[in-house]
Design a protein around this motif. Structure first.
Motif, PDB file in Angstrom:
ATOM      1  N   THR A   1      -5.666   2.844  -8.065  1.00 28.54           N
ATOM      2  CA  THR A   1      -6.083   3.979  -8.386  1.00 28.54           C
ATOM      3  C   THR A   1      -6.929   4.763  -7.104  1.00 28.54           C
ATOM      4  OG1 THR A   1      -5.906   3.958 -10.763  1.00 28.54           O
ATOM      5  CG2 THR A   1      -6.524   6.365  -9.774  1.00 28.54           C
ATOM      6  N   SER A   2      -7.577   3.939  -6.771  1.00 29.02           N
ATOM      7  CA  SER A   2      -8.032   4.157  -5.217  1.00 29.02           C
ATOM      8  C   SER A   2      -7.245   4.423  -4.209  1.00 29.02           C
ATOM      9  CB  SER A   2      -9.122   3.393  -5.091  1.00 29.02           C
ATOM     10  OG  SER A   2     -10.009   3.949  -3.423  1.00 29.02           O
ATOM     11  N   ILE A   3      -6.412   3.019  -3.929  1.00 31.25           N
ATOM     12  CA  ILE A   3      -5.494   3.512  -2.907  1.00 31.25           C
ATOM     13  C   ILE A   3      -4.528   4.606  -2.896  1.00 31.25           C
ATOM     14  CG2 ILE A   3      -3.614   1.730  -2.552  1.00 31.25           C
ATOM     15  CD1 ILE A   3      -4.699  -0.335  -3.153  1.00 31.25           C
ATOM     16  N   LEU A   4      -3.700   4.613  -4.523  1.00 34.66           N
ATOM     17  CA  LEU A   4      -2.698   5.705  -4.567  1.00 34.66           C
ATOM     18  C   LEU A   4      -3.950   7.062  -4.388  1.00 34.66           C
ATOM     19  CD1 LEU A   4      -0.811   4.542  -7.604  1.00 34.66           C
ATOM     20  CD2 LEU A   4       0.184   4.562  -5.867  1.00 34.66           C
ATOM     21  N   LEU A   5      -4.563   7.625  -4.577  1.00 29.84           N
ATOM     22  CA  LEU A   5      -5.603   8.514  -3.737  1.00 29.84           C
ATOM     23  C   LEU A   5      -5.108   8.820  -2.344  1.00 29.84           C
ATOM     24  CD1 LEU A   5      -8.301   8.911  -6.398  1.00 29.84           C
ATOM     25  CD2 LEU A   5      -7.128  10.405  -6.800  1.00 29.84           C
ATOM     26  N   HIS A   6      -5.747   8.186  -1.479  1.00 25.15           N
ATOM     27  CA  HIS A   6      -6.114   7.446  -0.567  1.00 25.15           C
ATOM     28  C   HIS A   6      -4.385   8.410   0.029  1.00 25.15           C
ATOM     29  CE1 HIS A   6      -9.595   6.184  -0.448  1.00 25.15           C
ATOM     30  NE2 HIS A   6     -10.474   7.002   0.089  1.00 25.15           N
ATOM     31  N   LEU A   7      -4.043   8.155  -0.343  1.00 27.49           N
ATOM     32  CA  LEU A   7      -2.106   7.637   0.290  1.00 27.49           C
ATOM     33  C   LEU A   7      -1.234   9.280  -0.925  1.00 27.49           C
ATOM     34  CD1 LEU A   7      -0.773   4.564   0.406  1.00 27.49           C
ATOM     35  CD2 LEU A   7      -1.484   5.288   2.008  1.00 27.49           C
ATOM     36  N   ARG A   8      -1.832  10.006  -1.174  1.00 30.90           N
ATOM     37  CA  ARG A   8      -1.398  11.186  -2.191  1.00 30.90           C
ATOM     38  C   ARG A   8      -0.957  12.391  -0.870  1.00 30.90           C
ATOM     39  NH1 ARG A   8      -6.977  12.894  -2.975  1.00 30.90           N
ATOM     40  NH2 ARG A   8      -7.227  15.115  -2.633  1.00 30.90           N
ATOM     41  N   ASP A   9      -1.667  12.567   0.492  1.00 34.66           N
ATOM     42  CA  ASP A   9      -1.214  13.324   1.076  1.00 34.66           C
ATOM     43  C   ASP A   9      -1.172  12.695   2.457  1.00 34.66           C
ATOM     44  OD1 ASP A   9      -4.546  13.174   1.525  1.00 34.66           O
ATOM     45  OD2 ASP A   9      -4.700  15.316   0.746  1.00 34.66           O
TER      46      ASP A   9
ATOM     47  N   PHE B   1      -2.381   0.050   8.462  1.00 32.38           N
ATOM     48  CA  PHE B   1      -3.336  -0.315   7.147  1.00 32.38           C
ATOM     49  C   PHE B   1      -5.183  -0.784   7.056  1.00 32.38           C
ATOM     50  CE2 PHE B   1      -4.759  -5.039   5.744  1.00 32.38           C
ATOM     51  CZ  PHE B   1      -4.230  -4.849   4.560  1.00 32.38           C
ATOM     52  N   GLY B   2      -5.135  -0.428   8.412  1.00 28.97           N
ATOM     53  CA  GLY B   2      -6.864  -0.731   8.851  1.00 28.97           C
ATOM     54  C   GLY B   2      -7.018   0.987   8.097  1.00 28.97           C
ATOM     55  N   ALA B   3      -6.269   1.644   8.682  1.00 26.84           N
ATOM     56  CA  ALA B   3      -6.872   2.907   7.788  1.00 26.84           C
ATOM     57  C   ALA B   3      -7.363   3.197   6.846  1.00 26.84           C
ATOM     58  CB  ALA B   3      -6.856   4.377   9.093  1.00 26.84           C
ATOM     59  N   LEU B   4      -6.479   2.248   6.271  1.00 26.15           N
ATOM     60  CA  LEU B   4      -6.565   2.258   4.191  1.00 26.15           C
ATOM     61  C   LEU B   4      -7.340   1.624   3.975  1.00 26.15           C
ATOM     62  CD1 LEU B   4      -5.003   3.640   1.681  1.00 26.15           C
ATOM     63  CD2 LEU B   4      -3.698   1.806   2.037  1.00 26.15           C
TER      64      LEU B   4
ATOM     65  N   GLN C   1      -8.570  -7.027   2.916  1.00 29.69           N
ATOM     66  CA  GLN C   1      -7.531  -7.869   3.703  1.00 29.69           C
ATOM     67  C   GLN C   1      -6.436  -8.018   2.439  1.00 29.69           C
ATOM     68  OE1 GLN C   1      -7.229  -9.851   7.678  1.00 29.69           O
ATOM     69  NE2 GLN C   1      -5.329  -9.106   7.035  1.00 29.69           N
ATOM     70  N   LYS C   2      -7.171  -9.600   2.481  1.00 25.44           N
ATOM     71  CA  LYS C   2      -6.758 -10.353   1.017  1.00 25.44           C
ATOM     72  C   LYS C   2      -6.437  -9.426   0.218  1.00 25.44           C
ATOM     73  CE  LYS C   2      -6.492 -13.772  -2.404  1.00 25.44           C
ATOM     74  NZ  LYS C   2      -7.348 -15.158  -2.443  1.00 25.44           N
ATOM     75  N   VAL C   3      -7.016  -8.856  -0.654  1.00 22.29           N
ATOM     76  CA  VAL C   3      -6.481  -7.394  -2.228  1.00 22.29           C
ATOM     77  C   VAL C   3      -6.318  -6.471  -2.312  1.00 22.29           C
ATOM     78  CG1 VAL C   3      -8.245  -6.192  -3.719  1.00 22.29           C
ATOM     79  CG2 VAL C   3      -9.324  -8.518  -2.881  1.00 22.29           C
ATOM     80  N   LEU C   4      -6.048  -6.155  -0.274  1.00 20.48           N
ATOM     81  CA  LEU C   4      -5.304  -4.438  -0.551  1.00 20.48           C
ATOM     82  C   LEU C   4      -4.013  -4.911  -0.042  1.00 20.48           C
ATOM     83  CD1 LEU C   4      -5.198  -2.229   0.367  1.00 20.48           C
ATOM     84  CD2 LEU C   4      -5.353  -2.114   2.585  1.00 20.48           C
ATOM     85  N   THR C   5      -3.382  -6.266   0.494  1.00 21.45           N
ATOM     86  CA  THR C   5      -2.413  -6.279   0.680  1.00 21.45           C
ATOM     87  C   THR C   5      -2.031  -7.087  -0.250  1.00 21.45           C
ATOM     88  OG1 THR C   5      -3.209  -7.352   2.785  1.00 21.45           O
ATOM     89  CG2 THR C   5      -1.141  -8.731   1.260  1.00 21.45           C
TER      90      THR C   5
ATOM     91  N   ASP D   1       6.826  -2.031  -7.472  1.00 21.47           N
ATOM     92  CA  ASP D   1       6.586  -0.698  -8.464  1.00 21.47           C
ATOM     93  C   ASP D   1       7.367   0.491  -8.222  1.00 21.47           C
ATOM     94  OD1 ASP D   1       5.561  -2.848 -10.280  1.00 21.47           O
ATOM     95  OD2 ASP D   1       3.587  -2.044  -9.985  1.00 21.47           O
ATOM     96  N   GLY D   2       8.124   1.039  -6.533  1.00 20.20           N
ATOM     97  CA  GLY D   2       8.658   1.463  -6.279  1.00 20.20           C
ATOM     98  C   GLY D   2       7.096   3.083  -5.530  1.00 20.20           C
ATOM     99  N   LEU D   3       6.061   2.869  -5.948  1.00 21.06           N
ATOM    100  CA  LEU D   3       5.185   3.747  -5.825  1.00 21.06           C
ATOM    101  C   LEU D   3       4.437   3.896  -4.558  1.00 21.06           C
ATOM    102  CD1 LEU D   3       3.116   2.964  -8.403  1.00 21.06           C
ATOM    103  CD2 LEU D   3       4.607   4.852  -8.878  1.00 21.06           C
ATOM    104  N   VAL D   4       4.638   2.865  -3.413  1.00 19.52           N
ATOM    105  CA  VAL D   4       4.105   2.961  -2.263  1.00 19.52           C
ATOM    106  C   VAL D   4       5.742   2.301  -1.309  1.00 19.52           C
ATOM    107  CG1 VAL D   4       2.945   2.201  -0.865  1.00 19.52           C
ATOM    108  CG2 VAL D   4       1.648   2.501  -2.558  1.00 19.52           C
ATOM    109  N   ARG D   5       6.203   2.888   0.239  1.00 21.64           N
ATOM    110  CA  ARG D   5       6.947   2.787   0.673  1.00 21.64           C
ATOM    111  C   ARG D   5       5.838   2.057   2.031  1.00 21.64           C
ATOM    112  NH1 ARG D   5       9.615   5.034   4.897  1.00 21.64           N
ATOM    113  NH2 ARG D   5       7.315   7.167   5.237  1.00 21.64           N
ATOM    114  N   ARG D   6       6.340   1.155   2.625  1.00 22.89           N
ATOM    115  CA  ARG D   6       6.064   0.312   3.408  1.00 22.89           C
ATOM    116  C   ARG D   6       6.824   0.650   4.351  1.00 22.89           C
ATOM    117  NH1 ARG D   6       6.099  -4.918   5.493  1.00 22.89           N
ATOM    118  NH2 ARG D   6       4.380  -6.096   6.043  1.00 22.89           N
ATOM    119  N   GLU D   7       6.906   1.193   5.939  1.00 26.62           N
ATOM    120  CA  GLU D   7       7.185   1.160   7.733  1.00 26.62           C
ATOM    121  C   GLU D   7       6.764   0.574   8.038  1.00 26.62           C
ATOM    122  OE1 GLU D   7       9.401   5.080   9.581  1.00 26.62           O
ATOM    123  OE2 GLU D   7       7.807   4.866   8.297  1.00 26.62           O
ATOM    124  N   VAL D   8       7.820  -0.178   8.619  1.00 24.96           N
ATOM    125  CA  VAL D   8       7.666  -1.208   9.477  1.00 24.96           C
ATOM    126  C   VAL D   8       7.972  -0.999  10.943  1.00 24.96           C
ATOM    127  CG1 VAL D   8       7.208  -4.093  10.687  1.00 24.96           C
ATOM    128  CG2 VAL D   8       7.374  -3.283   7.943  1.00 24.96           C
TER     129      VAL D   8
END
Length: 121
Positions: free
Chosen positions: A10-18, A23-26, A34-38, A47-54
């Motif tokens: 939920t915290s990750i999604l809240l920070h990405l909501r707008d 990665f480092g800023a998040l 780092q391990k848990v965030l990854t 689950d299709g909620l977050v988009r990762r762009e490399v």
């Protein structure tokens, strides 16, 4: 519930909501290892909620944002944010002045619910 449940999602999604974050800023924003965030980002991406762009750069740059499906959580995330903010203010006020027996937690919850309902309409 497992899709957004747990301590960090939920915290990750809240920070990405707008916004889109690297990665480092998040990691700094959420204050998570780092391990848990990854691990959490992989699950949210699966689950299709977050988009990762490399980006094909040296050094590699990776940015995370809410996917179109993740953006459907926006009203829920906004309501959670408002509730959390109201809860924080309430807890700070209670720490400054102990509550009496006549205080009702439901009376203070009504303004938060009204604010949340306004966001949803």
């Amino acid at each position: 519930m497992g899709t957004v449940g747990g301590k960090w999602k939920t915290s990750i999604l809240l920070h990405l909501r707008d916004r889109t974050l690297r990665f480092g800023a998040l990691q700094r924003s959420v204050n998570i290892s780092q391990k848990v965030l990854t691990q959490q980002l992989k699950e949210l991406e699966k689950d299709g909620l977050v988009r990762r762009e490399v980006f094909a750069e040296v050094p590699p740059r990776v940015e995370y944002s809410l996917s179109a499906y993740g953006q459907t959580l926006q009203p829920v995330l906004d309501a959670l944010y408002l509730w959390g903010r109201a809860h924080y203010i309430k807890s700070q006020a209670q720490a400054a002045a102990p509550a009496g027996p006549a205080d009702s937690p439901l009376a203070e919850a009504k303004p938060v619910l009204s604010e949340s309902e306004a966001l949803l309409s």
